[in-house]
Design a protein around this motif. Structure first.
Motif, short mmCIF file in Angstrom:
data_model
loop_
_atom_site.label_atom_id
_atom_site.label_comp_id
_atom_site.label_asym_id
_atom_site.label_seq_id
_atom_site.Cartn_x
_atom_site.Cartn_y
_atom_site.Cartn_z
N ILE A 279 45.56 38.97 29.47
CA ILE A 279 45.91 40.29 30.00
C ILE A 279 46.40 40.08 31.43
N TYR A 280 47.62 40.51 31.70
CA TYR A 280 48.15 40.51 33.07
C TYR A 280 48.39 41.96 33.47
N ILE A 281 47.84 42.36 34.61
CA ILE A 281 47.99 43.73 35.11
C ILE A 281 48.55 43.69 36.52
N GLN A 282 49.61 44.45 36.74
CA GLN A 282 50.11 44.71 38.09
C GLN A 282 50.02 46.21 38.31
N ASN A 283 49.29 46.62 39.35
CA ASN A 283 49.11 48.05 39.58
C ASN A 283 48.78 48.28 41.05
N PRO A 284 49.41 49.27 41.68
CA PRO A 284 49.18 49.48 43.12
C PRO A 284 47.84 50.09 43.46
N TYR A 285 47.25 50.84 42.51
CA TYR A 285 45.99 51.53 42.79
C TYR A 285 45.06 51.25 41.62
N ASP A 305 42.33 35.27 29.20
CA ASP A 305 42.75 35.01 30.57
C ASP A 305 43.15 36.35 31.20
N VAL A 306 42.30 36.89 32.08
CA VAL A 306 42.54 38.21 32.67
C VAL A 306 42.93 38.05 34.13
N ARG A 307 44.11 38.58 34.48
CA ARG A 307 44.60 38.51 35.85
C ARG A 307 45.04 39.90 36.30
N VAL A 308 44.66 40.26 37.52
CA VAL A 308 44.99 41.57 38.08
C VAL A 308 45.66 41.35 39.43
#
Length: 430
Positions: A279-285, A305-308
């Motif tokens: 899981i790849y997450i890009q988020n400003p808030y 594999d979890v990346r934020v």
């Protein structure tokens, strides 16, 4: 001469006061009862791969999987160049909806583009959130109206909206001729121009869609337009027959049913439970609630594999929100989630990829203001090529990040920790 009230005379106002208190409490109870719903229970018992479960995902988020779409991705200011080309090509209708619009060069160029199409006989409808658009300038609004565009504010501050004023339209979308749809996180602010080259030029991603799914995005615009104006949009100018344009399966999450969790919340949380590889997450808030923090840790425990990735406090346009987000970082790091802070500028894209086969992009932040209060739209994409493309963007952006480490994070000053918890308590108001 002094006069005194008897006990019976004084009991009348006390009884009225008691009655008023009871009435207020009943009113609060009624409002709570109307708005309450059970949050999704983040345990999904299934060993099937994500690709096989997408019909379930679409059904649970009140949508369907539309096959045969083409999706193109645009980064930073390139999104606007594409947007202006599409607006200039409009022949029948342009529907524009956004949250944040501030006076500037970008806003003026957009006004001129929309007015030009209106004067060419194209039906132009513009919907701007009243709070997010309060700095767009009276001149811009007047030029749109004088140019023949239909312009509306969403939930302006007036007595009739007192019960819904906190409910904002956070969507960013454009629909041209009912055939082309644009979605993403871009706002009509000059900071979104350029190529994220410095702190004055933000990082963002948007998408252009062609194919049958455009009807669902047109429906998304129509939902709030009907609420504000009562106008029902019908005919080929807005819902034309659509043929397949590509190979991408797309579904749209936007519904907020009374008594049930909103579709965007179910979608984001469900994916945490279904992932089997990464899981790849890009988020400003990024302010997940406790159940989501737990679900992210459980994903790591089963080998995911979890990346934020989030913007750093210094790079964010809302540093208090980033400080509130810090409240969860220790628990995330303890569970094995990798957390990256993007330092170059504001990272504003709202992107998630799962298992290299599915990805999502839209307007929704990963917090309960977006999940529970705002009107949002997130599109899910079943396409391995797009998923790999978004993963490559994540890895490229990681070069401008600092990865947080648990030991060092635990040693941050106690004042930092106290402020994180205080701000987190007010995260839905920030």
């Amino acid at each position: 001469m002094l006069e005194f009230f008897s006990a019976s005379e004084m009991s009348v106002p006390r009884a009225l006061l008691l009655l008023l208190i009871v009435a207020v409490l009943l009113l609060v109870l009624c409002v709570w009862s109307i708005k309450r719903h059970r949050n999704p229970y983040l345990v999904v018992k299934s060993d099937e791969p994500l690709d096989a479960l997408l019909p379930s995902v679409c059904g649970l988020t009140h949508g369907t999987l539309c096959e045969g779409n083409r999706v193109d991705v645009f980064e930073n200011g390139a999104f606007f160049e594409m947007m202006f080309d599409e607006i200039a090509a409009a022949r029948r209708s342009v529907h524009f909806e956004t949250f944040l619009w501030k006076e500037g060069a970008l806003g003026q160029r957009l006004v001129e583009a929309l007015v030009a199409r209106s004067r060419a006989g194209v039906q132009v409808r513009v919907l701007v959130d009243a709070r997010g658009g309060h700095k767009m300038g009276k001149s811009a609004r007047q030029q749109l109206v004088d140019g023949g565009c239909s312009f509306q504010y969403y939930h302006p501050m007036k007595l009739a909206n007192i019960g819904v004023f906190n409910e904002r339209d956070h969507r960013k979308l454009v629909v041209i001729d009912g055939r082309v749809a644009l979605v993403g996180g871009h706002c009509i602010v000059d900071s979104w121009l350029g190529n994220a080259e410095d702190r004055n030029h933000f990082r963002d991603i948007g998408a252009r869609l062609r194919g049958p799914v455009v009807h669902a995005i047109q429906s998304t615009f129509s939902e709030n337009w009907v609420e504000v104006t009562g106008e029902l949009l019908v005919g080929d100018a807005v819902f034309p027959p659509l043929q397949p344009e590509g190979e991408v399966g797309v579904h749209v999450a936007r519904v907020k049913p009374e008594g049930s969790a909103p579709a965007v919340k179910i979608l984001h949380h469900l994916m945490l439970c279904l992932a089997r590889e990464r899981i790849y997450i890009q988020n400003p808030y990024f302010l997940p609630e406790a159940e989501a923090v737990k679900a992210l840790g459980q994903a790591v425990a089963r080998g995911v594999d979890v990346r934020v990735m989030v913007p750093s406090v210094d790079a964010s346009d809302m540093p208090f929100v980033q400080r509130a987000a810090h409240r969860n970082f220790e628990a995330l790091l303890e569970s094995g989630v990798r957390v990256f802070e993007y330092t170059r500028t504001l990272l504003h894209q709202k992107v998630m990829t799962v298992d290299g086969v599915w990805c999502a992009i839209g307007s929704s932040n990963f917090d309960d203001r977006s999940f529970e209060i705002n009107d949002e739209v997130t599109i899910g994409l079943r396409d391995a090529t797009l998923a790999r493309h978004f993963e490559a963007i994540f890895e490229r952006d990681a070069q401008d990040c600092v990865e947080l480490k648990l030991d060092r994070w635990r040693r941050r000053p106690w004042r930092h920790k106290v402020l994180d918890h205080v701000l987190y308590s007010f995260n839905e108001l920030l």
